[in-house]
Design an enzyme around this catalytic site. Sequence first.
Site, mmCIF file in Angstrom:
data_model
loop_
_atom_site.group_PDB
_atom_site.id
_atom_site.type_symbol
_atom_site.label_atom_id
_atom_site.label_comp_id
_atom_site.label_asym_id
_atom_site.label_seq_id
_atom_site.Cartn_x
_atom_site.Cartn_y
_atom_site.Cartn_z
ATOM 1 C CB SER A 82 -0.949 -0.035 1.201
ATOM 2 O OG SER A 82 -1.770 1.108 1.237
ATOM 3 C CE1 TYR A 96 -0.032 4.967 -6.088
ATOM 4 C CE2 TYR A 96 0.249 6.187 -4.042
ATOM 5 C CZ TYR A 96 0.579 5.118 -4.853
ATOM 6 O OH TYR A 96 1.511 4.198 -4.442
ATOM 7 C CE LYS A 100 -0.622 1.912 -3.699
ATOM 8 N NZ LYS A 100 -0.213 0.512 -4.006
#
Length: 226
Positions: A82, A96, A100
Amino acid sequence: MSTRRKRSQRHFVKAKAAFGRIDVVFNNAGWSMMGDTEGVPEDVARKLFETNFWGASNVSREAVRFFREENKPSGGLLLNNSSLMGITAIPGMGYYSATKQALEGITQALALELDPSWNIKVSIVEPGAFATEGPKKLGTGYAHPAYTAPTLPSVAMRAYLQTGASIGADPVKAVQRIYDFSLLDNPPFRFPLGKDAVGAIKAELQRIERDVAKYESWSEGLEFDV
């Protein structure tokens, strides 16, 4: 079954043919980009989710199946890679960060669903910044014309990346730490890696604790009246 899922399976078949079993899967499917949330085109954001969430999810599912049904005896460790952004978002990298955080959610659910008798362990690595080529390739990303003030965090981040500076700690040392982590008998679910990751995650936890404590009383008296 999706093409990505089939592709994942083929790689596991090759690994079994070469090694007989798989004890650790380091799931690092992903790519990154810069962009103000208002500035990133929807099709680009969807492609990001296609790899970072769906790609990583497919690998996770196949890893668990392999550990349970192919390994004799069953068992294995799934390490999903992650980011500190899996816990706390960074301006200019909203999508982004979202991929995650979605990966962390599905990984946690998967870990809770597993039968302990399968001897499958699941952990999330949450790295901070390391001096790889990745940050240098982010560029200016997708800047929205309304976000131009130099004091804005996303603008400052873009300006910093454009300097070409080497960002973060030694990635070779990070790899060794991840390897050492994979050898633990009982690894924790979360593994923040890097001083910046540890600091950012601690700060986010403190913010969450403050918010919960400040408005905890607002949850009183919400039961149905008898």
